[in-house]
Design an enzyme around this catalytic site. Sequence first.
Site, PDB file in Angstrom:
ATOM      1  N   TYR A 164       0.841  -1.215   0.000  1.00  0.00           N
ATOM      2  CA  TYR A 164       0.000   0.000   0.000  1.00  0.00           C
ATOM      3  C   TYR A 164       0.870   1.257   0.000  1.00  0.00           C
ATOM      4  CZ  TYR A 164      -3.681   3.298   1.361  1.00  0.00           C
ATOM      5  OH  TYR A 164      -4.557   4.365   1.404  1.00  0.00           O
ATOM      6  N   LYS A 168       1.177   4.111  -3.069  1.00  0.00           N
ATOM      7  CA  LYS A 168       0.838   5.536  -2.957  1.00  0.00           C
ATOM      8  C   LYS A 168       2.064   6.409  -3.282  1.00  0.00           C
ATOM      9  CE  LYS A 168      -3.555   5.176  -1.846  1.00  0.00           C
ATOM     10  NZ  LYS A 168      -4.625   5.550  -2.784  1.00  0.00           N
TER      11      LYS A 168
HETATM   12  P1  NDP Z   1     -13.272   2.081   0.772  1.00  0.00           P
HETATM   13  O1  NDP Z   1     -12.722   0.704   0.878  1.00  0.00           O
HETATM   14  O2  NDP Z   1     -14.392   2.481   1.665  1.00  0.00           O
HETATM   15  O3  NDP Z   1     -13.731   2.408  -0.731  1.00  0.00           O
HETATM   16  C1  NDP Z   1     -12.920   2.055  -1.808  1.00  0.00           C
HETATM   17  C2  NDP Z   1     -13.678   2.366  -3.079  1.00  0.00           C
HETATM   18  O4  NDP Z   1     -12.833   2.026  -4.183  1.00  0.00           O
HETATM   19  C3  NDP Z   1     -14.954   1.525  -3.216  1.00  0.00           C
HETATM   20  O5  NDP Z   1     -15.952   2.295  -3.833  1.00  0.00           O
HETATM   21  C4  NDP Z   1     -14.511   0.401  -4.136  1.00  0.00           C
HETATM   22  O6  NDP Z   1     -15.545  -0.196  -4.873  1.00  0.00           O
HETATM   23  C5  NDP Z   1     -13.583   1.194  -5.044  1.00  0.00           C
HETATM   24  N1  NDP Z   1     -12.762   0.322  -5.859  1.00  0.00           N
HETATM   25  C6  NDP Z   1     -11.850  -0.585  -5.466  1.00  0.00           C
HETATM   26  N2  NDP Z   1     -11.334  -1.216  -6.531  1.00  0.00           N
HETATM   27  C7  NDP Z   1     -11.952  -0.689  -7.632  1.00  0.00           C
HETATM   28  C8  NDP Z   1     -11.869  -0.934  -9.016  1.00  0.00           C
HETATM   29  N3  NDP Z   1     -11.054  -1.880  -9.521  1.00  0.00           N
HETATM   30  N4  NDP Z   1     -12.630  -0.195  -9.852  1.00  0.00           N
HETATM   31  C9  NDP Z   1     -13.466   0.744  -9.369  1.00  0.00           C
HETATM   32  N5  NDP Z   1     -13.617   1.003  -8.061  1.00  0.00           N
HETATM   33  C10 NDP Z   1     -12.860   0.285  -7.208  1.00  0.00           C
HETATM   34  O7  NDP Z   1     -12.009   3.030   0.991  1.00  0.00           O
HETATM   35  P2  NDP Z   1     -11.874   4.614   1.164  1.00  0.00           P
HETATM   36  O8  NDP Z   1     -13.123   5.286   0.779  1.00  0.00           O
HETATM   37  O9  NDP Z   1     -11.298   4.844   2.490  1.00  0.00           O
HETATM   38  O10 NDP Z   1     -10.719   4.890   0.107  1.00  0.00           O
HETATM   39  C11 NDP Z   1     -10.829   5.809  -0.951  1.00  0.00           C
HETATM   40  C12 NDP Z   1      -9.434   6.303  -1.290  1.00  0.00           C
HETATM   41  O11 NDP Z   1      -8.916   7.044  -0.171  1.00  0.00           O
HETATM   42  C13 NDP Z   1      -8.421   5.180  -1.565  1.00  0.00           C
HETATM   43  O12 NDP Z   1      -7.613   5.548  -2.657  1.00  0.00           O
HETATM   44  C14 NDP Z   1      -7.612   5.137  -0.283  1.00  0.00           C
HETATM   45  O13 NDP Z   1      -6.319   4.640  -0.490  1.00  0.00           O
HETATM   46  C15 NDP Z   1      -7.611   6.605   0.106  1.00  0.00           C
HETATM   47  N6  NDP Z   1      -7.290   6.873   1.507  1.00  0.00           N
HETATM   48  C16 NDP Z   1      -8.133   6.436   2.493  1.00  0.00           C
HETATM   49  C17 NDP Z   1      -7.810   6.669   3.822  1.00  0.00           C
HETATM   50  C18 NDP Z   1      -8.679   6.219   4.940  1.00  0.00           C
HETATM   51  O14 NDP Z   1      -8.313   6.430   6.119  1.00  0.00           O
HETATM   52  N7  NDP Z   1      -9.838   5.626   4.682  1.00  0.00           N
HETATM   53  C19 NDP Z   1      -6.584   7.390   4.195  1.00  0.00           C
HETATM   54  C20 NDP Z   1      -5.789   7.833   3.071  1.00  0.00           C
HETATM   55  C21 NDP Z   1      -6.145   7.566   1.789  1.00  0.00           C
HETATM   56  P3  NDP Z   1     -16.291  -1.560  -4.391  1.00  0.00           P
HETATM   57  O15 NDP Z   1     -17.392  -1.126  -3.472  1.00  0.00           O
HETATM   58  O16 NDP Z   1     -16.787  -2.174  -5.665  1.00  0.00           O
HETATM   59  O17 NDP Z   1     -15.272  -2.402  -3.686  1.00  0.00           O
END
Ligand code: NDP
Length: 244
Positions: A164, A168
């Site tokens: 991860y 990033k």
């Molecule tokens: P979630 O796991 O809640 O959501 C992830 C989202 O990405 C879901 O909608 C998922 O869809 C989608 N996704 C994953 N793989 C694919 C794909 N192949 N095609 C399309 N959509 C996809 O995580 P977060 O909302 O927390 O994460 C969002 C972003 O924020 C990420 O990039 C994460 O790295 C970043 N981030 C998050 C932090 C945190 O504390 N939460 C901190 C720092 C960064 P599906 O429902 O189909 O799985």
Amino acid sequence: MPIALVTGANRGLGFATARALARHGMCVLLGGRDPIRTEAAAAELRTEGLQVGALPLDVTDPDSVAAAAAHATDRHGRLDVLVNNAGVLPEATDTRDHAFADAAMFRRTYETNVFGTVAVTDAFLPLLHRSVMGRIVNVSSTMGSLQDQCDPKSPYYGMILPAYQSSKAALNAVTVALAKKLAGTPITVTSVCPGWVQTDLAPGNRERAPLTPDEAARIVVTAATLAADAPSGTFIDSAGVVAW
Ligand code: NDP
């Protein structure tokens, strides 16, 4: 009305970002790999009076990316904001596990966090070039900051998630390279860290993270609405500039 696309917008931070951009006056396309769940998410936002649509989009599937770009081209003819939000964290977050992430784990993580972002950006760039002021926001993490990882005083120093964190860091390198490629155009490219957010990205996040998705989405909106003279190729969080 500006047109925005948020990838991975059916839940978590992506959903909150879609809502925030729509409240900001944009028409937002919610990209999601499950058409039924993505349409349900869009329908929920429409009940709030927001202008949104669902766009089937699996960022790791070249056919899906091409179809989504073709649909957006036919329907809207341009794109003003692209938020590369879709991301995964499949490795164990228990740092007592001394095994190094294996290559398959790295590939799985990079497929979405890096190659997915590159593929979506490449496919939608022609549409962004038709905007008067394209904005690309790559949702990164302070976990990708090499300076932070090497600083014993950082709260993230003890966190070791090789796939991860390096994905990033690679995403941040993509931000810098793309910003240079697009220098001289109105398009800016920004990496943002949303902070630690109550989502299902990793076990325990919902219980322990301090930020709601709506709070965390603010920094994404900031990057998506940068002024025309704002610098491109930066890495920011709610406190300001983050070290690479
Ligand atoms: P979630 O796991 O809640 O959501 C992830 C989202 O990405 C879901 O909608 C998922 O869809 C989608 N996704 C994953 N793989 C694919 C794909 N192949 N095609 C399309 N959509 C996809 O995580 P977060 O909302 O927390 O994460 C969002 C972003 O924020 C990420 O990039 C994460 O790295 C970043 N981030 C998050 C932090 C945190 O504390 N939460 C901190 C720092 C960064 P599906 O429902 O189909 O799985």
